[in-house]
Scaffold this motif. Structure first.
Motif: not given
Length: 399
Positions: A326-331, A270-274, A242-245, A287-296
């Motif tokens: 899932v930590g993503i802001h949906f409009e 979070s807090s990057n330039c993606i 997070s916040n690493t550019g 969705n390929i390996k389905e190992s990630v449980k938390e994503l922000s």
């Protein structure tokens, strides 16, 4: 013209446009200028340029110089003499008649100092006479007399944790002071070295299960090397950058890493330039390996993802059966609701799996969740007919 010119009487009917034009043609230039001067400066139906009748006939002296104009105004103000005070000012001298407050009718000096005598009892009067000012303030706070004391004195009277925070010398005239702010030590910078993290990931260090690079300025080249090494890593389970550019190109390489790595469970970007498109690819790669449980991945440079990207992210999340947070802001509300419903289904799937494992350990899977443990149910035998009528009554006593 109408009959007004011949008869000399004023007609109440309004003039027509032809009559107005005929009158204007008969006016001279001087009369037209005087007519234009008689305008209402507050008329909202006229443009501001037409309301002002001032016409400057002087020739312009040149472009506006604000600094020179201000200096000229200051010099003129200093050169202008003060007005002469005909009656000199004498300190303490009252000029004119001094105002005095009118005396109310029926007001007597004896009634102004009226005191109410109430018998409270000897014990109460003795306690009040010997009480200090601070004790009386505490008593006023307990009785709820807020207008007589300030806020600090009230909290001192009600709560015990304010015993040492009230100045006893203030008394009844104490003013409310601002509560001093708590001083917290500054947060220490993140001491993690990206080069050391890269070496541990390459060597498959068993102790390196978590990597925290938050608030660390990491070059893009180092990010590419770390993500390339993570493709074959089987130890790391949590990655926080997070916040690493983090740039868009490095995030695209991270998406390729997630397609090969099956051990990462928590990912914080979070807090990057993606960009939104790359963020959508990251969700698809999960969705390929389905190992990630938390994503922000909130608070990116592009605050608005757009309807098309949000729908793509929503479809990718609905295909994943392991994501729990899932930590993503949906409009858009539709995407937000669909993601929330699917994450709840994933949580329910884990809960049902945990219950099934618990029942399997008991050895009774088909009996349901509330089935008693094996061995607790008694085995019943079929009843037999007694040989005599007294055997039924005395069989328990013999046992």
């Amino acid at each position: 013209m109408t009959s007004t010119a011949t008869t000399g009487k004023v007609n109440d009917a309004p003039l027509t446009d032809e009559e107005i034009e005929e009158l204007l043609t008969k006016l001279t230039s001087e009369e037209i200028e005087k007519l234009l001067e008689d305008t209402d400066p507050d008329d909202a139906h006229m443009p501001p340029s037409s309301r002002c009748t001032y016409v400057c006939e002087k020739a312009p002296t040149g472009p506006l110089n604000r600094k020179a104009l201000l200096n000229y105004i200051y010099d003129q103000a200093k050169k202008t003499p003060d007005r002469v005070d005909h009656v000199p000012h004498v300190p303490g001298t009252i000029r004119g008649k001094k105002w005095e407050a009118p005396k109310r009718e029926g007001e007597d000096e004896d009634t102004a100092d009226f005191e109410l005598d109430i018998d409270l009892g000897e014990e109460i009067e003795l306690a009040l006479n010997e009480a200090s000012t601070q004790d009386m303030i505490d008593l006023a706070g307990i009785m709820g007399l807020h207008s007589m004391i300030n806020q600090e004195q009230y909290h001192h009277a009600v709560n015990d944790k304010f015993d040492n925070e009230v100045d006893e010398d203030l008394g009844w005239d104490g003013i409310t002071k601002a509560t001093p702010l708590k001083v917290y030590p500054p947060e220490e910078p993140n001491p993690t070295n990206p080069d050391e993290v890269l070496e541990k990931i390459k060597t498959q260090d068993e102790e390196q299960t978590e990597v925290n690079l938050n608030n660390v300025s990491v070059p893009e080249k180092t990010f590419l090397e770390i993500f390339h090494a993570l493709a074959d890593n089987k130890v790391l389970t949590e990655l926080s950058v997070s916040n690493t550019g983090l740039t868009d190109w490095a995030a695209a390489n991270l998406a390729h890493t997630l397609e090969c790595n099956d051990t990462i469970e928590k990912l914080n970007l979070s807090s990057n330039c993606i960009t939104p498109k790359t963020l959508s690819k990251l969700l698809e790669s999960c969705n390929i390996k389905e190992s990630v449980k938390e994503l922000s991945a909130h608070n990116q440079a592009a605050q608005v993802l757009g309807n098309r990207v949000e729908m793509e992210i929503t479809k990718s999340i609905e295909k994943n059966k392991t994501l729990l947070k899932v930590g993503i802001h949906f409009e858009f509300n539709e995407c937000r609701n669909r993601v929330a419903v699917h994450l709840q289904k994933n949580l329910d799937r884990i809960r049902l799996k945990r219950i099934a494992d618990r029942l399997a350990n008991r050895g009774n899977v088909t009996a349901g969740y509330f089935a008693p443990p094996p061995g607790s149910i008694l085995s019943w035998t079929k009843a037999t007919t007694p040989e005599s009528e007294y055997e039924y009554y005395y069989s328990d006593e013999e046992e």
